[in-house]
Design a protein around this motif. Sequence first.
Motif, PDB file in Angstrom:
ATOM      1  N   ASN A 422       0.762  -1.365  -0.020  1.00 51.38           N
ATOM      2  CA  ASN A 422      -0.253  -0.812   0.333  1.00 51.38           C
ATOM      3  C   ASN A 422       0.790   1.033  -0.132  1.00 51.38           C
ATOM      4  O   ASN A 422       0.366   2.599   0.045  1.00 51.38           O
ATOM      5  N   LYS A 423       2.102   0.885  -0.092  1.00 53.09           N
ATOM      6  CA  LYS A 423       3.024   2.810   0.255  1.00 53.09           C
ATOM      7  C   LYS A 423       2.763   3.086  -1.179  1.00 53.09           C
ATOM      8  O   LYS A 423       2.680   2.602  -2.386  1.00 53.09           O
ATOM      9  N   ASN A 424       1.972   4.439  -0.867  1.00 52.61           N
ATOM     10  CA  ASN A 424       2.038   5.404  -1.903  1.00 52.61           C
ATOM     11  C   ASN A 424       0.675   5.196  -3.238  1.00 52.61           C
ATOM     12  O   ASN A 424       0.130   5.809  -3.726  1.00 52.61           O
ATOM     13  N   ILE A 425       0.544   4.167  -2.927  1.00 47.37           N
ATOM     14  CA  ILE A 425      -0.960   3.617  -3.626  1.00 47.37           C
ATOM     15  C   ILE A 425      -1.604   2.378  -3.250  1.00 47.37           C
ATOM     16  O   ILE A 425      -1.764   2.625  -1.708  1.00 47.37           O
ATOM     17  N   ILE A 426      -3.192   2.823  -3.214  1.00 51.01           N
ATOM     18  CA  ILE A 426      -3.803   1.821  -2.923  1.00 51.01           C
ATOM     19  C   ILE A 426      -4.001   0.112  -3.817  1.00 51.01           C
ATOM     20  O   ILE A 426      -3.587   0.179  -4.910  1.00 51.01           O
ATOM     21  N   ALA A 427      -3.557  -0.471  -2.632  1.00 57.89           N
ATOM     22  CA  ALA A 427      -3.330  -2.100  -2.997  1.00 57.89           C
ATOM     23  C   ALA A 427      -4.466  -2.689  -3.767  1.00 57.89           C
ATOM     24  O   ALA A 427      -4.844  -2.782  -3.745  1.00 57.89           O
ATOM     25  N   GLN A 428      -3.950  -2.820  -4.853  1.00 58.25           N
ATOM     26  CA  GLN A 428      -5.229  -3.987  -5.770  1.00 58.25           C
ATOM     27  C   GLN A 428      -4.252  -5.851  -5.999  1.00 58.25           C
ATOM     28  O   GLN A 428      -3.384  -5.588  -5.638  1.00 58.25           O
ATOM     29  N   VAL A 429      -5.331  -6.256  -5.533  1.00 58.04           N
ATOM     30  CA  VAL A 429      -5.168  -7.852  -5.379  1.00 58.04           C
ATOM     31  C   VAL A 429      -6.281  -8.541  -5.992  1.00 58.04           C
ATOM     32  O   VAL A 429      -7.617  -8.577  -6.013  1.00 58.04           O
ATOM     33  N   PRO A 430      -6.219  -9.541  -6.578  1.00 60.78           N
ATOM     34  CA  PRO A 430      -6.785 -10.705  -7.675  1.00 60.78           C
ATOM     35  C   PRO A 430      -7.507 -11.199  -6.562  1.00 60.78           C
ATOM     36  O   PRO A 430      -7.121 -11.609  -5.590  1.00 60.78           O
ATOM     37  N   THR A 431      -8.752 -11.822  -6.793  1.00 61.45           N
ATOM     38  CA  THR A 431      -9.430 -12.277  -6.771  1.00 61.45           C
ATOM     39  C   THR A 431      -9.463 -14.236  -6.980  1.00 61.45           C
ATOM     40  O   THR A 431      -8.748 -14.389  -7.889  1.00 61.45           O
TER      41      THR A 431
END
Length: 686
Positions: A422-431
């Motif tokens: 999450n550093k500097n960005i919103i973390a994107q995680v695949p399901t």
Amino acid sequence: MPSAFRRCTLQAALLACLCVAMSPLRASASIVEKLRDDSDLSQATTLRRLIPVRFYSLLEQNIIANSTLTLRPCTVFVPTNAAFQRHHGPTHVLYHITTTPMTKDELIKVIPSDMGGNPSLYITKNRNGDIYVNNARIIPSLTVEMTNSLGMRQVMHIIDEVLVPLTALPTAKMEFTNLDAYQFMKQADILDIGENRLRSYRSQVTLMRKDNLYQSPGGHTFLIPVDEGFKQTTRSSLVDNKVIDGHVILNNVIFTAAAQMEVPQTTAAFEDNLKVTVSFFKQKDGKMYVKSNTLLGDAKHPTGVVLAEIVKGNIPVRNGVVHLIHRPLMIIDSTVTQFLQSFKDNENGALRKFYDVIMDNGGEVLTDISNLGEITILAPSNDAWEAKDVQNLIRNREKLRDILNMHIIKDKLNVDRIRQKNKNIIAQVPTVNNRTFLYFNIKEENGEEMITVEGGGVNATVLQADVAQTNGYVHIIDKVLGVPYTTVLEKLETDPMMSDTFKLGQFSAFNNQLNNTQRRFTYFVPRDKAWQKTKLDYPSTHKKLFMEDFSYHSRSILERHLVIADNVYTMNDLVAMTAASGDSILLPTYRDSLKVKVEEEAGHLHDEYASHEWTGYVITWNFKKINVYRPDVECTNGIIHVIDYPMLEERDVVVNGGSYPLGTNLCILFSNILMIAIAKFLFLNN
């Protein structure tokens, strides 16, 4: 004769004193009877309503209590009527009395009661001013202090719970003594603690020679697992010295009602090479849990959180308080699947409804979870499944399967990794759904860290993170993902990725329409990072757009992004429409129409922690290709597609000597030409 006379006189005097002590009539001089009888006391009416007649009778019928109230100074803790109605079992009236008068300010941490063996009463004073005696809160406005007819000072506190001491079973042939925590474990089979048995854990404490820890003088909190938690035959062998230390909070007596929720308390297993904390938390249904968090582990004690339900709490002992828990802390010996299956026989378990929904859907999701290897589950709490929209969804088996899959990540993802991602960005995680991503965000509120996760239009808060299992983690969340409950406007307002678009819409009141539930919107929303890109590409244009004085421009640009029709358009719909047309398609917007081409593109999502194949969407507008960052964010009155760049050109906002739209600039140009022509005509005719 004189000697015999004196002997008779002494006997008569002793008999008179005994009669005074035993007579209920004389108790009218005590604080309780005085309050009941004296109508001049300002609190009398309230107290008469709150204090049950049953407690009066218990005081009057108990010889020792009656004598104390008549002849001695004392403090009496009196439960309210409501407390008696909730209470089951006998009431030990002497456990509510101490022979030292103490107002709220005078109460000390440990007070000997007047009950046989003088079992302790524990006082907790919270930061917010609340005062507790054991697990009962003192109602502050109803404390009464007075002097009885013999000049003895007496204090009465009204409390919201009946005080329950540790007692033996009626069948036990033993005289009650004030037991410490170790004696409690040794004699548990004959104590009144319900059906709970402690033999497995007690044997490990003895084997590891940790008797002294449970015999320690002072005031501590002891968390003791019951035998039910040792059904897995290998679990007892994992209870070593350090695990036992992790079940004791030293020098802090914590009753559940007085406990600070979610505040980590250091345990006896908090040292240089191993750091374990324990905290309490409460579900909305009142069910209490404790959790251990191994912050720094070793080869035998892995990091992570272990949850345990308090099956019987607030048992006072001579050196603190005992809470019986349904399983040992610190021990991580089950898979994610086994953890979820553990709620099968636990009707009030924290994830019982999540387990039931999985099984009602056929149970295939549980089988899939078993086959995935490393895994993280976002598990909605029991309360999350009570929402009306969620209840309606449960009946749609096919849709529900997709929703359940949205809560599953094929990776071990704990809070530390979420922070790093999450550093500097919103973390994107695949399901496990190829097209579905979750978006984690970490923020601070009132000095506390809060983790949120967005999926399918729903923004949920992580209630309990990092419940560790051998093959992954479970995070308990407060909403079911993929079941929208907000309008397009509410989503814009609350989603941290869309704050700039929301701000632009506020300037010109463009947002007002987005709360209309009678309309259906498809909104292409540039994320915050998209607007930041325009700042680099068109700095002057970006500057004007984010100035409230130039709201006309922001409105006209947002109108281009908002499609209004009878139905919403998912990305799959738009791809199909593009394929059918063989070229670009026209979508009805707020202003006129939007001409776009929407196609699928295979891609590769890669970061330093994981690498995933995925299929994304690309919009072609005005010869520009724009990636769709988050497709199909559902809302109650529409759908949002979060895009990587606004549908914007520099000429949309002209910055020559001012900022005007193209049409306005043409008007100014024609006006200037007309004025020049008029001036020339007037000059020539003069």
